[in-house]
Design an enzyme around this catalytic site. Structure first.
Site, PDB file in Angstrom:
ATOM      1  N   CYS A 107       3.736  -2.384  -1.759  1.00  0.00           N
ATOM      2  CA  CYS A 107       5.040  -1.820  -1.398  1.00  0.00           C
ATOM      3  C   CYS A 107       4.961  -1.096  -0.055  1.00  0.00           C
ATOM      4  O   CYS A 107       3.889  -0.913   0.513  1.00  0.00           O
ATOM      5  CB  CYS A 107       5.476  -0.843  -2.488  1.00  0.00           C
ATOM      6  SG  CYS A 107       4.422   0.602  -2.578  1.00  0.00           S
ATOM      7  N   CYS A 144      -0.135   5.236  -4.353  1.00  0.00           N
ATOM      8  CA  CYS A 144      -0.357   4.493  -3.105  1.00  0.00           C
ATOM      9  C   CYS A 144      -1.305   5.268  -2.187  1.00  0.00           C
ATOM     10  O   CYS A 144      -2.164   4.687  -1.527  1.00  0.00           O
ATOM     11  CB  CYS A 144       0.961   4.260  -2.363  1.00  0.00           C
ATOM     12  SG  CYS A 144       2.146   3.300  -3.307  1.00  0.00           S
ATOM     13  N   ASP A 153      -0.984  -4.240  -6.639  1.00  0.00           N
ATOM     14  CA  ASP A 153      -1.151  -4.196  -5.184  1.00  0.00           C
ATOM     15  C   ASP A 153      -2.637  -4.256  -4.822  1.00  0.00           C
ATOM     16  O   ASP A 153      -3.467  -3.741  -5.555  1.00  0.00           O
ATOM     17  CB  ASP A 153      -0.578  -2.895  -4.615  1.00  0.00           C
ATOM     18  CG  ASP A 153       0.946  -2.868  -4.664  1.00  0.00           C
ATOM     19  OD1 ASP A 153       1.537  -3.910  -5.005  1.00  0.00           O
ATOM     20  OD2 ASP A 153       1.532  -1.817  -4.360  1.00  0.00           O
ATOM     21  N   CYS A 162       0.189  -1.781 -10.672  1.00  0.00           N
ATOM     22  CA  CYS A 162       1.271  -2.514 -10.007  1.00  0.00           C
ATOM     23  C   CYS A 162       0.820  -3.830  -9.399  1.00  0.00           C
ATOM     24  O   CYS A 162       1.644  -4.619  -8.963  1.00  0.00           O
ATOM     25  CB  CYS A 162       1.942  -1.643  -8.945  1.00  0.00           C
ATOM     26  SG  CYS A 162       0.821  -1.076  -7.669  1.00  0.00           S
TER      27      CYS A 162
END
Lengths: 214, 137
Positions: free
Chosen positions: B63, B106, B39, B37
């Site tokens: 996020c 995450c 991140d 993603c």
């Protein structure tokens, strides 16, 4: 493939070579074959678009409004397949990732599962760490520039990252053009491009943010 | 994306955002990224002579779930020994924050960041074993 309508050999086009009835999609067809193109990164997007539009016309639902249920269904399935193929191949990033996926490589997956609890795991990924340091610094610089309301700095950061992204994608194109493409190297370039793209998405002004920054 | 109350709380009031001096011998820095993603997450620990994490800071660009995961991670590991911090598992973060399956990566990122920070600290300590530690406690 045998045509469902005339029961003769239909060929492998959208329409039966004999009677012209629309044929259900070939399950084995990759996105390139849908357009009758060879499986390679370097393609003429204008030509691809022309093919897409021509095929879309042939499959237009109006043409099948009063057709046999099998023809309606086949045309619909063909449309779904065609649209997915177009969306994938018309974008260089998606096209590159798709080509790698055909080779069994999912961009982001192997590196994403790497664990740092092995003492040597970071040492074996020096490029990755350098990239992360760079991306973290860029993200911090963006956050600081925004906090100051320094839109000129934001714009220059965006221009810089856009150039980095373009550089990675140029390397991806060059990588695929090689006689023996180094898929691992191409994958690493695509991962870097993802981080840069994420930065650019984040940097896009959102509604109300201009005011919030002041 | 429907976030749980705890995720929203950590997202809106993140704990321990900031940086520690990454050059300090008693500070370990972990930098991890999610290629899927894009991140990035930085987690830093400051370790006392006794091997206890006395401070932890993070910076996460990602996020809400990634921010909440790292915020929670810093909150948890403060006061832990390095061994205790090593045993923090992403599944505990998933459970505490009620993360949906698509956001599990995450929590993995946060666990990796803790381990990476500890590895960095230990590497520094090995490199300067003959020097007295500058850590204050």
């Amino acid at each position: 493939m045998i045509c469902w309508s005339c029961e003769k050999n239909a060929g492998d086009g959208m329409l039966c070579a004999g009677c012209g009835a629309v044929q259900p999609p070939l399950r084995t067809a990759d996105h390139f074959r849908v357009f009758g193109l060879p499986r390679k990164f370097d393609l003429d997007v204008a030509d691809l678009e022309w093919r897409y539009k021509e095929m879309t016309k042939v499959l237009h639902p109006d043409r099948f409004a009063r057709a046999d249920a099998r023809a309606r269904r086949a045309s619909l399935e063909r449309s779904v397949q065609l649209n997915l193929a177009w969306r994938t191949l018309s974008q260089p990033v998606a096209r590159a990732e798709y080509l790698l996926s055909l080779e069994g490589i999912e961009v982001g997956e192997p590196a994403g599962s790497k664990r740092s609890d092995r003492p040597d795991s970071r040492a074996t990924q020096p490029v990755d760490t350098a990239l992360l340091v760079e991306v973290m610094e860029l993200r911090e610089a963006l956050a600081e520039a925004r906090a100051r309301g320094d839109s000129a700095k934001v714009a220059s950061l965006v221009a810089g990252v856009q150039a980095l992204h373009n550089r990675e994608m140029a390397e991806v194109a060059a990588g695929f053009a090689a006689a023996q493409p180094n898929l691992a190297a191409i994958t690493a370039r695509l991962v870097a491009a993802r981080y840069y793209r994420r930065f650019l998405e984040e940097a896009e002004p959102h509604e109300g943010e201009e005011d919030a920054a002041k | 994306m429907a976030y749980s109350g705890k995720v929203i709380d950590h997202y809106e009031n993140p704990r321990n955002v900031g940086s520690l001096d990454k050059e300090a011998p008693n500070v370990g820095t972990g930098l991890v990224g999610a290629p899927a993603c894009g991140d990035v997450m930085k987690l830093q620990i400051q370790v006392s002579d006794a091997g206890v994490i006395e401070d932890a800071k993070f910076k996460t660009f990602g996020c809400g779930s990634a921010i909440a995961s790292s915020s929670l991670a810093t909150e948890w590991i403060k006061g832990m020994t390095l061994e205790q911090a090593m045993s923090v598992r992403n599944t505990q973060i998933v459970q505490e924050l009620n993360l949906p399956p698509v956001k599990i990566h995450c929590s993995v990122l946060a666990e990796d960041a803790i381990k990476s920070a500890i590895a960095d600290y230990r590497r520094k300590q090995r490199g300067s074993q003959t020097q007295p530690s500058l850590g204050e406690s």
